[in-house]
Design a protein around this motif. Structure first.
Motif, PDB file in Angstrom:
ATOM      1  N   GLU A   8       0.810  -1.217   0.000  1.00 15.93           N
ATOM      2  CA  GLU A   8       0.000   0.000   0.000  1.00 15.93           C
ATOM      3  C   GLU A   8       0.853   1.282   0.000  1.00 15.93           C
ATOM      4  N   ALA A   9       1.795   1.331   0.944  1.00 10.57           N
ATOM      5  CA  ALA A   9       2.610   2.546   1.089  1.00 10.57           C
ATOM      6  C   ALA A   9       3.487   2.768  -0.139  1.00 10.57           C
ATOM      7  N   ILE A  10       3.894   1.674  -0.766  1.00 11.38           N
ATOM      8  CA  ILE A  10       4.743   1.779  -1.967  1.00 11.38           C
ATOM      9  C   ILE A  10       3.947   2.408  -3.112  1.00 11.38           C
ATOM     10  N   TYR A  11       2.707   1.925  -3.300  1.00  9.76           N
ATOM     11  CA  TYR A  11       1.869   2.498  -4.359  1.00  9.76           C
ATOM     12  C   TYR A  11       1.664   4.001  -4.113  1.00  9.76           C
ATOM     13  N   GLU A  12       1.391   4.326  -2.853  1.00 11.10           N
ATOM     14  CA  GLU A  12       1.126   5.742  -2.543  1.00 11.10           C
ATOM     15  C   GLU A  12       2.368   6.594  -2.755  1.00 11.10           C
ATOM     16  N   GLU A  13       3.515   6.027  -2.430  1.00  4.27           N
ATOM     17  CA  GLU A  13       4.769   6.793  -2.564  1.00  4.27           C
ATOM     18  C   GLU A  13       5.095   7.122  -4.024  1.00  4.27           C
ATOM     19  N   VAL A  14       4.892   6.156  -4.899  1.00  3.14           N
ATOM     20  CA  VAL A  14       5.298   6.379  -6.297  1.00  3.14           C
ATOM     21  C   VAL A  14       4.242   7.166  -7.096  1.00  3.14           C
ATOM     22  N   ALA A  15       3.006   7.214  -6.563  1.00  6.40           N
ATOM     23  CA  ALA A  15       1.912   7.810  -7.340  1.00  6.40           C
ATOM     24  C   ALA A  15       1.987   9.331  -7.396  1.00  6.40           C
ATOM     25  N   ASP A  16       1.729   9.890  -8.580  1.00 15.44           N
ATOM     26  CA  ASP A  16       1.501  11.332  -8.698  1.00 15.44           C
ATOM     27  C   ASP A  16       0.058  11.620  -8.317  1.00 15.44           C
ATOM     28  N   ILE A  17      -0.815  10.656  -8.608  1.00 11.06           N
ATOM     29  CA  ILE A  17      -2.250  10.828  -8.400  1.00 11.06           C
ATOM     30  C   ILE A  17      -2.810   9.527  -7.827  1.00 11.06           C
ATOM     31  N   VAL A  18      -3.699   9.665  -6.820  1.00 10.92           N
ATOM     32  CA  VAL A  18      -4.368   8.473  -6.279  1.00 10.92           C
ATOM     33  C   VAL A  18      -5.857   8.597  -6.577  1.00 10.92           C
ATOM     34  N   ILE A  19      -6.436   7.549  -7.174  1.00  5.32           N
ATOM     35  CA  ILE A  19      -7.873   7.591  -7.498  1.00  5.32           C
ATOM     36  C   ILE A  19      -8.570   6.442  -6.769  1.00  5.32           C
ATOM     37  N   ASP A  20      -9.592   6.775  -5.979  1.00  2.00           N
ATOM     38  CA  ASP A  20     -10.379   5.723  -5.323  1.00  2.00           C
ATOM     39  C   ASP A  20     -11.433   5.230  -6.298  1.00  2.00           C
ATOM     40  N   THR A  21     -11.353   3.959  -6.628  1.00  2.00           N
ATOM     41  CA  THR A  21     -12.148   3.445  -7.751  1.00  2.00           C
ATOM     42  C   THR A  21     -13.368   2.634  -7.342  1.00  2.00           C
ATOM     43  N   ASP A  22     -13.514   2.341  -6.039  1.00  2.00           N
ATOM     44  CA  ASP A  22     -14.635   1.481  -5.617  1.00  2.00           C
ATOM     45  C   ASP A  22     -15.955   2.047  -6.133  1.00  2.00           C
ATOM     46  N   ASP A  23     -16.733   1.198  -6.778  1.00  2.00           N
ATOM     47  CA  ASP A  23     -18.078   1.556  -7.278  1.00  2.00           C
ATOM     48  C   ASP A  23     -18.083   2.678  -8.317  1.00  2.00           C
ATOM     49  N   CYS A  24     -16.943   2.982  -8.925  1.00  2.00           N
ATOM     50  CA  CYS A  24     -16.927   4.039  -9.956  1.00  2.00           C
ATOM     51  C   CYS A  24     -16.950   3.409 -11.347  1.00  2.00           C
ATOM     52  N   SER A  25     -17.641   4.060 -12.272  1.00  2.00           N
ATOM     53  CA  SER A  25     -17.662   3.588 -13.660  1.00  2.00           C
ATOM     54  C   SER A  25     -16.343   3.957 -14.330  1.00  2.00           C
ATOM     55  N   PHE A  26     -16.065   3.321 -15.473  1.00  2.00           N
ATOM     56  CA  PHE A  26     -14.851   3.656 -16.230  1.00  2.00           C
ATOM     57  C   PHE A  26     -14.850   5.144 -16.604  1.00  2.00           C
ATOM     58  N   GLU A  27     -16.045   5.632 -17.000  1.00  2.00           N
ATOM     59  CA  GLU A  27     -16.158   7.045 -17.407  1.00  2.00           C
ATOM     60  C   GLU A  27     -15.740   7.966 -16.253  1.00  2.00           C
ATOM     61  N   THR A  28     -16.229   7.651 -15.058  1.00  2.00           N
ATOM     62  CA  THR A  28     -15.923   8.490 -13.891  1.00  2.00           C
ATOM     63  C   THR A  28     -14.430   8.418 -13.571  1.00  2.00           C
ATOM     64  N   ILE A  29     -13.878   7.221 -13.590  1.00  2.00           N
ATOM     65  CA  ILE A  29     -12.455   7.071 -13.264  1.00  2.00           C
ATOM     66  C   ILE A  29     -11.608   7.837 -14.291  1.00  2.00           C
ATOM     67  N   PHE A  30     -11.972   7.703 -15.562  1.00  2.00           N
ATOM     68  CA  PHE A  30     -11.227   8.402 -16.604  1.00  2.00           C
ATOM     69  C   PHE A  30     -11.325   9.921 -16.403  1.00  2.00           C
ATOM     70  N   ALA A  31     -12.533  10.396 -16.077  1.00  6.07           N
ATOM     71  CA  ALA A  31     -12.718  11.841 -15.853  1.00  6.07           C
ATOM     72  C   ALA A  31     -11.851  12.304 -14.672  1.00  6.07           C
ATOM     73  N   MET A  32     -11.766  11.473 -13.629  1.00  7.15           N
ATOM     74  CA  MET A  32     -10.945  11.855 -12.467  1.00  7.15           C
ATOM     75  C   MET A  32      -9.464  11.892 -12.848  1.00  7.15           C
ATOM     76  N   ILE A  33      -9.050  10.951 -13.690  1.00 13.60           N
ATOM     77  CA  ILE A  33      -7.637  10.934 -14.127  1.00 13.60           C
ATOM     78  C   ILE A  33      -7.346  12.208 -14.926  1.00 13.60           C
ATOM     79  N   LYS A  34      -8.225  12.505 -15.887  1.00 15.84           N
ATOM     80  CA  LYS A  34      -7.998  13.672 -16.754  1.00 15.84           C
ATOM     81  C   LYS A  34      -7.963  14.963 -15.954  1.00 15.84           C
ATOM     82  N   GLU A  35      -8.834  15.042 -14.966  1.00 17.27           N
ATOM     83  CA  GLU A  35      -8.893  16.252 -14.162  1.00 17.27           C
ATOM     84  C   GLU A  35      -7.608  16.434 -13.339  1.00 17.27           C
ATOM     85  N   ALA A  36      -7.055  15.303 -12.919  1.00 21.18           N
ATOM     86  CA  ALA A  36      -5.914  15.385 -12.002  1.00 21.18           C
ATOM     87  C   ALA A  36      -4.570  15.566 -12.710  1.00 21.18           C
ATOM     88  N   ILE A  37      -4.494  15.213 -14.003  1.00 24.67           N
ATOM     89  CA  ILE A  37      -3.162  15.293 -14.645  1.00 24.67           C
ATOM     90  C   ILE A  37      -2.945  16.610 -15.418  1.00 24.67           C
TER      91      ILE A  37
END
Ligand code: S3P
Length: 168
Positions: free
Chosen positions: A139-168
């Motif tokens: 867990e801590a390793i993923y968080e350390e290397v990540a520029d962006i963390v997205i919580d994906t539970d119960d999210c559609s692909f569209e929502t996850i993609f929108a969150m990625i685009k917004e964050a980068i």
């Protein structure tokens, strides 16, 4: 355009989001597991069984180095769940692009991974215990290397993609 690198535990949806971004959003998709299986003409299960995990981890490092050396740009790159565990790989990932950690809860991971027979590290024994132990170590390793963390539970692909685009 920078590459978008999807990291996260097995079953966190990296390959599915990657495929969505390829099919619906026009990204070029590179999946390190598929890349390795293609180059080795072998399955990951068989590579683990015949050559061992360390050998596989070295193939993952080689794969990331090849993508950097090829000047890969503008792609979505989905990487195996254990790839960021090696320190060298974390540095290489940062060089390759923006690192997006797709985070999922243990409950979600257990649901998605139950019945899986393709991932050597979760075969045999109690699935929830295996996931909880391994996820706890990573867990801590993923968080350390990540520029962006997205919580994906119960999210559609569209929502996850929108969150990625917004964050980068
Ligand atoms: C692994 C994850 C798998 C695959 C291999 C090892 C891991 O990829 O690389 O079975 O160590 O977490 P996915 O995360 O795409 O399932």
């Amino acid at each position: 355009m920078d590459n978008i690198i999807l990291i996260g535990f097995m079953g966190s949806g990296k390959s599915s989001i990657g495929r969505y971004m390829e099919q619906e959003q026009g990204y070029k998709l590179i999946d390190t597991d598929e890349y390795i299986e293609y180059k080795q003409s072998d399955t990951i299960s068989n590579i683990f069984a015949t050559k061992g995990e360390e050998y596989f981890r070295n193939l993952e490092t080689e794969c990331i180095k090849e993508l950097i050396n090829a000047g890969t740009l503008g792609a979505v790159i989905s990487v195996g769940g254990g790839l960021p565990v090696k320190v060298e790989n974390r540095e290489l990932l940062k060089e390759l692009g923006k690192v997006v950690y797709l985070r999922a809860s243990v409950d979600t991971l257990v649901k998605r991974l139950s019945g899986d027979s393709t991932r050597p590290l979760i075969q045999g024994g109690d699935l929830r215990t295996k996931i909880t132990d391994l996820f706890g170590k990573r867990e801590a390793i993923y968080e350390e290397v990540a520029d962006i963390v997205i919580d994906t539970d119960d999210c559609s692909f569209e929502t996850i993609f929108a969150m990625i685009k917004e964050a980068i």
